[in-house]
Design an enzyme around this catalytic site. Sequence first.
Site, PDB file in Angstrom:
ATOM      1  N   ARG A  46      -3.863  12.134 -16.360  1.00 27.87           N
ATOM      2  CA  ARG A  46      -3.722  11.056 -17.013  1.00 27.87           C
ATOM      3  C   ARG A  46      -2.018  11.561 -17.133  1.00 27.87           C
ATOM      4  O   ARG A  46      -1.648  10.389 -17.194  1.00 27.87           O
ATOM      5  CB  ARG A  46      -3.882  11.962 -18.621  1.00 27.87           C
ATOM      6  CG  ARG A  46      -3.764  10.202 -19.176  1.00 27.87           C
ATOM      7  CD  ARG A  46      -3.790  10.324 -21.003  1.00 27.87           C
ATOM      8  NE  ARG A  46      -4.746  11.489 -21.540  1.00 27.87           N
ATOM      9  CZ  ARG A  46      -3.971  11.959 -21.729  1.00 27.87           C
ATOM     10  NH1 ARG A  46      -2.618  11.718 -22.348  1.00 27.87           N
ATOM     11  NH2 ARG A  46      -5.411  12.892 -22.704  1.00 27.87           N
ATOM     12  N   TYR A  98       2.591 -15.416 -15.888  1.00 33.11           N
ATOM     13  CA  TYR A  98       0.857 -15.272 -15.048  1.00 33.11           C
ATOM     14  C   TYR A  98       0.703 -15.424 -16.116  1.00 33.11           C
ATOM     15  O   TYR A  98       1.105 -14.891 -17.662  1.00 33.11           O
ATOM     16  CB  TYR A  98       0.844 -13.569 -14.872  1.00 33.11           C
ATOM     17  CG  TYR A  98      -0.275 -13.324 -14.582  1.00 33.11           C
ATOM     18  CD1 TYR A  98      -1.492 -14.839 -13.948  1.00 33.11           C
ATOM     19  CD2 TYR A  98      -0.739 -12.169 -15.773  1.00 33.11           C
ATOM     20  CE1 TYR A  98      -2.503 -14.015 -14.309  1.00 33.11           C
ATOM     21  CE2 TYR A  98      -2.356 -11.727 -14.940  1.00 33.11           C
ATOM     22  CZ  TYR A  98      -2.439 -12.853 -14.176  1.00 33.11           C
ATOM     23  OH  TYR A  98      -4.509 -12.558 -14.743  1.00 33.11           O
ATOM     24  N   ASP A 170       9.650  -9.238 -14.028  1.00 37.00           N
ATOM     25  CA  ASP A 170       7.924  -9.165 -12.811  1.00 37.00           C
ATOM     26  C   ASP A 170       8.929  -9.842 -11.696  1.00 37.00           C
ATOM     27  O   ASP A 170       8.282 -10.936 -11.124  1.00 37.00           O
ATOM     28  CB  ASP A 170       6.765  -9.692 -14.061  1.00 37.00           C
ATOM     29  CG  ASP A 170       5.871  -9.787 -12.739  1.00 37.00           C
ATOM     30  OD1 ASP A 170       6.176  -9.102 -11.744  1.00 37.00           O
ATOM     31  OD2 ASP A 170       4.787  -9.869 -13.570  1.00 37.00           O
ATOM     32  N   LYS A 195      -1.082  -7.574  -5.872  1.00 34.46           N
ATOM     33  CA  LYS A 195      -0.947  -7.804  -4.895  1.00 34.46           C
ATOM     34  C   LYS A 195       0.110  -7.572  -3.431  1.00 34.46           C
ATOM     35  O   LYS A 195      -1.060  -6.940  -2.647  1.00 34.46           O
ATOM     36  CB  LYS A 195      -0.068  -8.898  -5.613  1.00 34.46           C
ATOM     37  CG  LYS A 195      -0.695  -9.730  -7.531  1.00 34.46           C
ATOM     38  CD  LYS A 195      -1.431  -9.887  -6.930  1.00 34.46           C
ATOM     39  CE  LYS A 195      -2.280 -10.729  -8.606  1.00 34.46           C
ATOM     40  NZ  LYS A 195      -2.109  -9.614  -9.659  1.00 34.46           N
TER      41      LYS A 195
END
Length: 379
Positions: A46, A98, A170, A195
């Site tokens: 992690r 978005y 972004d 993406k």
Amino acid sequence: MEFATKAIHVGQEPDKTTGATIVPIYETSTYTQPAPGQHLGFDYSRTINPTRLALERCLASLENAQHGLAFASGMAATAAAMNLLSAGDHVVVTDDLYGGTFRLFDKVLARYGLTFSYVDATDIHTVETAMRQSTRMIWLETPTNPLMKIIDIAAVASLSKAWETLLAVDNTFATPYLQNPLDLGADIIVHSTTKYIGGHSDAIGGFVACNRDDLFQTIKFHQNSVGGVPGPFDCFLTLRGAKTLALRMREHERNARAVATYLAQRSDIEKLYYPGLPAHPGHEVAKRQMRGFGGMISFIPKGGAARAKAIAKATKIFSLAESLGGVESLICHPVSMTHGAIPQDVREARGVHDALLRLSVGIEAEADIIADLDQALKK
Ligand code: PLP
């Protein structure tokens, strides 16, 4: 080193023990330590994992960033960047964005005491008017999703500096191949690597880049404390995708220009949004801050929502699907798909119309892409 070379080599030295040329998938949660308090730099996955580290180093280099952190999704990356803020802080946000980011801000973070003002950030005066003493961050997308607005990053960055706030961008639509917001004065970059960076529609992922050590330390602390990390296999897939980002972006852009030119000469298209067209209001700013215009196009066909839905149903090469940036062409009806989380009145006030369609132009042969749109637009 140039972009295409960095994408293939940075963070990806041959494996020290085996010489493996490609970064292995270190599918391990833990690492054996020679003695208490001693380890080889890796203790628990992690916190740190070699496959993830390779991805983080590579993507940071593509953004010309000192630091990079990978996350389990674009939304996890967005949430991590927002963790720089505290209850009572105010954020100025571009009004076209978005739907999932809007949902995170409006439905989750607002409950934690953050407040948000949504503005048309193409007008710098509107951004300035929205600033308050409590403003701690400006959040931009450019090009925006889905209306393809172009925001002048350098102009917003100088406003942000004057107000001593953070500027987060972004950069999912542009990708680091076409735009590097840190170089234009931004403090933080967020990506949905799902993406273009991953590029093959086979892995969900997110990424945060920054130069400032203090921001990096806080976001890294959040990455480890909250734990929204990607698994080694998804890191491997994303890194493999990133190697061909330059090649793919050139093809996406070439095909998107051809589609935009094709749509522009049709008489049955009411509105067309592609920053590569000289008529686009953000064309000059895009030419200045981007190295190309990307592969995303939105348009409103004449005939309203019924015709738009018929077109979305009729395409054969364009799949009707959420997401974007994969090698395959996708068509999306934002109102019923990616932007469904935005209430109708808010959406309509921002210009996200029921008849709007969004294309993620893939890298199939140009003639096949145009022929597919041509037959669908006849419906
Ligand atoms: N940012 C933008 C511009 C997006 O389009 C998306 C997803 O569509 C996200 C962030 C969220 O990314 P993810 O789906 O990887 O969580």
